[in-house]
Design an enzyme around this catalytic site. Structure first.
Site, PDB file in Angstrom:
ATOM      1  N   ASP A   1      -2.923   0.589  -3.237  1.00 11.66           N
ATOM      2  CA  ASP A   1      -2.435  -0.798  -3.787  1.00 11.66           C
ATOM      3  C   ASP A   1      -3.160  -1.168  -5.084  1.00 11.66           C
ATOM      4  OD1 ASP A   1      -1.675  -1.228  -1.213  1.00 11.66           O
ATOM      5  OD2 ASP A   1      -2.751  -3.027  -0.794  1.00 11.66           O
TER       6      ASP A   1
ATOM      7  N   HIS B   1       3.719  -5.753  -4.962  1.00 14.41           N
ATOM      8  CA  HIS B   1       2.289  -6.347  -4.584  1.00 14.41           C
ATOM      9  C   HIS B   1       2.031  -7.695  -5.200  1.00 14.41           C
ATOM     10  CE1 HIS B   1      -1.393  -6.214  -2.150  1.00 14.41           C
ATOM     11  NE2 HIS B   1      -2.239  -6.016  -3.070  1.00 14.41           N
TER      12      HIS B   1
ATOM     13  N   HIS C   1      -1.503 -10.545  -8.199  1.00 18.86           N
ATOM     14  CA  HIS C   1      -2.506 -10.378  -7.297  1.00 18.86           C
ATOM     15  C   HIS C   1      -2.976 -11.787  -6.979  1.00 18.86           C
ATOM     16  CE1 HIS C   1      -5.109  -8.677  -4.577  1.00 18.86           C
ATOM     17  NE2 HIS C   1      -4.615  -7.880  -4.450  1.00 18.86           N
TER      18      HIS C   1
ATOM     19  N   HIS D   1      -6.653   2.061  -2.454  1.00 13.79           N
ATOM     20  CA  HIS D   1      -6.424   1.242  -3.727  1.00 13.79           C
ATOM     21  C   HIS D   1      -6.586   2.494  -4.704  1.00 13.79           C
ATOM     22  CE1 HIS D   1      -7.437  -1.887  -1.119  1.00 13.79           C
ATOM     23  NE2 HIS D   1      -6.677  -2.521  -1.859  1.00 13.79           N
TER      24      HIS D   1
END
Length: 193
Positions: free
Chosen positions: A17, A68, A72, A163
């Protein structure tokens, strides 16, 4: 608990991510290439716009790309239109950076699959992507913690959250170097959702 649908007895998935990131994403790509592993990169639109060549490398290496959001955000604070805009902008920049790839998967920041987030996801033809193994690498808890969490909680069908962006990911990279060969030695195979 989220798992791969219909996995074989050994399949697991790696997801990354908050990228793409110019420092850590290429190093993760090199490690995955070394082991011939395909993963899912869950990208932030702003980072993609800032680093389109890194996203193109992800795509050219055969990895899956998921949405995503653009910035964010906490999706609970946005209107339905705001949520949809976050997803559309990201899908558009991914398509531009890859020369045509549309995102099929959406992972809400923080796992906030609220009704608004799910509605926007489905309206745009995507499916939600969650995880079942969370070593909390975003907190930088140390390589040993990340590795031990993955190894102690992984099972066939697992989707592992990692991540590649959003901060210093040196611990994540070190943990990947540690746990990937150990999972392979234990008989696991890697796939994408």
């Amino acid at each position: 608990m989220y798992e791969l649908s219909n996995p074989d007895r050994t399949a697991i998935a790696l997801t990354f991510d908050d990228g793409p990131n110019t420092e850590y994403t290429p190093r993760i790509l090199a490690l995955l290439a070394h082991y011939d592993i395909r993963a899912t990169f869950v990208v932030v639109g702003q980072n993609t716009a800032d680093n389109p060549s890194v996203l193109a490398r992800i795509y050219e290496a055969g990895h899956q790309i998921a949405n995503h959001t653009w910035s964010h955000p906490d999706l609970r604070r946005l209107s339905s239109g705001g949520v949809r805009d976050e997803l559309e902008r990201t899908s558009d920049v991914v398509e531009w950076a890859t020369g045509g790839c549309r995102t099929r998967w959406f992972r809400a920041p923080g796992g906030d699959f609220s009704p608004k987030a799910l509605d926007a996801c489905f309206q745009l033809g995507m499916s939600p992507l969650a995880w079942s193994v969370d070593p909390q690498d975003w907190r930088c808890p140390g390589q040993n913690y990340i590795t031990s969490t993955v190894l102690s909680t992984v099972k066939p069908g697992a989707i592992i959250l990692n991540h590649d962006g959003g901060g210093n990911r040196a611990q994540t990279l070190a943990a990947l170097h540690d746990y990937i060969p150990r999972l392979l030695d234990a008989g696991y195979t890697f796939t994408t959702p």
